[in-house]
Write a protein that holds these residues in place. Structure first.
Motif, PDB file in Angstrom:
ATOM      1  N   SER A  57       0.855  -1.185   0.000  1.00  0.00           N
ATOM      2  CA  SER A  57       0.000   0.000   0.000  1.00  0.00           C
ATOM      3  C   SER A  57       0.894   1.239   0.000  1.00  0.00           C
ATOM      4  CB  SER A  57      -0.897   0.014   1.234  1.00  0.00           C
ATOM      5  OG  SER A  57      -0.118   0.206   2.408  1.00  0.00           O
ATOM      6  N   ASP A  58       0.342   2.351  -0.447  1.00  0.00           N
ATOM      7  CA  ASP A  58       1.115   3.597  -0.442  1.00  0.00           C
ATOM      8  C   ASP A  58       1.588   3.937   0.965  1.00  0.00           C
ATOM      9  OD1 ASP A  58       0.705   3.816  -3.138  1.00  0.00           O
ATOM     10  OD2 ASP A  58      -0.945   5.255  -2.997  1.00  0.00           O
ATOM     11  N   ALA A  59       0.734   3.691   1.957  1.00  0.00           N
ATOM     12  CA  ALA A  59       1.103   4.014   3.337  1.00  0.00           C
ATOM     13  C   ALA A  59       2.279   3.162   3.810  1.00  0.00           C
ATOM     14  CB  ALA A  59      -0.104   3.809   4.252  1.00  0.00           C
ATOM     15  N   ASP A  60       2.269   1.859   3.492  1.00  0.00           N
ATOM     16  CA  ASP A  60       3.367   0.986   3.912  1.00  0.00           C
ATOM     17  C   ASP A  60       4.662   1.348   3.193  1.00  0.00           C
ATOM     18  OD1 ASP A  60       1.913  -0.406   5.754  1.00  0.00           O
ATOM     19  OD2 ASP A  60       1.435  -2.090   4.427  1.00  0.00           O
ATOM     20  N   ARG A  61       4.551   1.681   1.913  1.00  0.00           N
ATOM     21  CA  ARG A  61       5.757   2.089   1.177  1.00  0.00           C
ATOM     22  C   ARG A  61       6.350   3.352   1.786  1.00  0.00           C
ATOM     23  NH1 ARG A  61       4.408   4.396  -4.266  1.00  0.00           N
ATOM     24  NH2 ARG A  61       4.249   6.254  -2.956  1.00  0.00           N
ATOM     25  N   GLU A  62       5.515   4.331   2.092  1.00  0.00           N
ATOM     26  CA  GLU A  62       6.005   5.581   2.679  1.00  0.00           C
ATOM     27  C   GLU A  62       6.615   5.349   4.052  1.00  0.00           C
ATOM     28  OE1 GLU A  62       2.591   8.058   2.590  1.00  0.00           O
ATOM     29  OE2 GLU A  62       2.590   8.281   0.397  1.00  0.00           O
ATOM     30  N   THR A  63       6.045   4.405   4.819  1.00  0.00           N
ATOM     31  CA  THR A  63       6.600   4.080   6.139  1.00  0.00           C
ATOM     32  C   THR A  63       8.003   3.496   6.006  1.00  0.00           C
ATOM     33  OG1 THR A  63       4.413   3.706   7.100  1.00  0.00           O
ATOM     34  CG2 THR A  63       6.289   2.683   8.217  1.00  0.00           C
ATOM     35  N   LEU A  64       8.192   2.559   5.080  1.00  0.00           N
ATOM     36  CA  LEU A  64       9.518   1.968   4.888  1.00  0.00           C
ATOM     37  C   LEU A  64      10.511   2.990   4.368  1.00  0.00           C
ATOM     38  CD1 LEU A  64       8.638  -1.537   3.393  1.00  0.00           C
ATOM     39  CD2 LEU A  64       9.327  -0.985   5.726  1.00  0.00           C
ATOM     40  N   GLN A  65      10.068   3.872   3.515  1.00  0.00           N
ATOM     41  CA  GLN A  65      10.967   4.918   3.015  1.00  0.00           C
ATOM     42  C   GLN A  65      11.386   5.854   4.156  1.00  0.00           C
ATOM     43  OE1 GLN A  65       8.349   6.339  -0.117  1.00  0.00           O
ATOM     44  NE2 GLN A  65       9.665   5.438  -1.708  1.00  0.00           N
ATOM     45  N   ARG A  66      10.455   6.148   5.066  1.00  0.00           N
ATOM     46  CA  ARG A  66      10.786   6.992   6.212  1.00  0.00           C
ATOM     47  C   ARG A  66      11.811   6.296   7.117  1.00  0.00           C
ATOM     48  NH1 ARG A  66       9.289   6.555  11.127  1.00  0.00           N
ATOM     49  NH2 ARG A  66       7.455   5.254  10.672  1.00  0.00           N
ATOM     50  N   ILE A  67      11.623   5.003   7.358  1.00  0.00           N
ATOM     51  CA  ILE A  67      12.575   4.261   8.182  1.00  0.00           C
ATOM     52  C   ILE A  67      13.960   4.291   7.551  1.00  0.00           C
ATOM     53  CG2 ILE A  67      13.200   1.934   8.946  1.00  0.00           C
ATOM     54  CD1 ILE A  67      10.236   1.419   9.426  1.00  0.00           C
ATOM     55  N   ASP A  68      14.022   4.144   6.224  1.00  0.00           N
ATOM     56  CA  ASP A  68      15.311   4.203   5.530  1.00  0.00           C
ATOM     57  C   ASP A  68      15.949   5.590   5.663  1.00  0.00           C
ATOM     58  OD1 ASP A  68      15.231   1.582   4.756  1.00  0.00           O
ATOM     59  OD2 ASP A  68      14.517   1.965   2.716  1.00  0.00           O
TER      60      ASP A  68
END
Length: 323
Positions: A70-81
């Protein structure tokens, strides 16, 4: 076929106690060519009983499944990175560590999948799927008794055939921690065989599980075990003898490399792994398929697939190991 490797014979003459641990083997020494069906060879056409259907594997086979994040999960992983890179740039003490909360978030998003494709932002997992009517096996190896006299041939049998399913399999029955092709071994009488026509071709085979046709130049050798399979004192004597003669025991005298029938397995990537038959007997190396000798073949980390058989009863299930 003439015996070779006089260095091993000299070692055995110098240390007679090693003779109890020596095994006869045949190095198959494949070379690219167009083999005939009635010869010993790798890949290519095989003889087959006229009244027996070509075998198929029903699986389950491990198939890749992709799931879009999902867009939300992708954005969360990008933030963690981004946070991790910021800690690293700031030379924070734990910059290379993923904090507990981040690890828990990653685990939730991955949901058991083994790989994340950051180009498509998809979870990638392998799932078992059965196949109907089944995946045709491919011929891997055919050996004639006259070329491999060191094998334990059943009475009346003079042709050995190895086939496998060129799909990924995980945790085959009796094969814990195994990932690779499913293997079948058949002993035959040449008098009952004929050239096969119209052999079914598997669809979407794993390319690295399809061996190219090769001719064989078999040669008989004497093979010695790795350090872990010898008594410590005896290994010390063998190693000292090798050093005195300007060679290394484990590189020159033991666990000879290449496509091999019989002999000893090497344990160059792991410690000794006990390979036992379900009956409790210690399984014996039957065949080594060496990816390193064929750039087009890969049966695990560009290493070796080893087939072990029961020394008490050859009808017991095979044991497979990839090193």
């Amino acid at each position: 076929m003439t015996a070779v490797n006089p260095t091993v014979e000299a070692l055995l003459a110098g240390i007679p106690a090693l003779a109890a641990h020596a095994r006869k083997a045949v190095l198959l020494r494949p070379r690219a060519g167009e083999p005939s069906p009635d010869a010993s060879h790798i890949g290519g056409p095989m003889l087959w009983p006229g009244d027996e259907e070509w075998p198929r594997c029903q699986g389950p086979h491990m198939v890749e499944v992709r799931e879009k994040l999902s867009d939300a999960d992708r954005e969360t992983l990008q933030r963690i990175d981004r946070d991790w890179r910021a800690r690293r740039a700031g030379k924070v003490h734990d910059a290379y560590e993923v904090i507990r909360e981040e690890a828990e978030i990653r685990s939730r998003i991955m949901d058991g999948a083994g790989v994340l494709d950051k180009v498509t932002w998809e979870r990638v997992r392998r799932v078992p799927v059965s196949s109907v009517p089944g995946v045709p096996l491919i011929g891997v190896l055919q050996l004639l008794k006259q070329d491999v006299p060191v094998a334990d041939w059943p009475e009346g049998m003079d042709v050995l055939q190895v086939l496998w399913c060129p799909k990924e399999h995980s945790e085959l029955p009796g094969q814990a921690h195994y990932w690779g092709p499913a293997v079948e071994v058949h002993y035959r009488s040449a008098a009952s065989l004929a050239a096969v026509r119209d052999v079914p071709v598997p669809v979407d085979a794993v390319a690295s599980y399809v061996p190219r046709p090769c001719l064989l130049d078999p040669v008989e050798v004497t093979d010695l075990p790795a350090q872990d399979e010898l008594p410590g004192e005896l290994f010390g004597e063998a190693e000292a003898w090798a050093e005195e003669h300007g060679i290394e025991y484990h590189r020159t005298l033991a666990c000879l490399e290449g496509w091999k029938a019989g002999g000893w397995p090497s344990w160059h990537l792991t410690d000794l792994v006990p390979i036992d038959c379900a009956c409790g007997a210690k399984a014996r190396l039957f065949l080594t398929v060496d990816s390193g000798r064929d750039p087009d073949l890969n049966v695990g980390r560009f290493g070796e697939l080893r087939i072990f058989t029961c020394p008490v009863d050859a009808s017991h299930p095979l044991r497979l190991n990839i090193q």
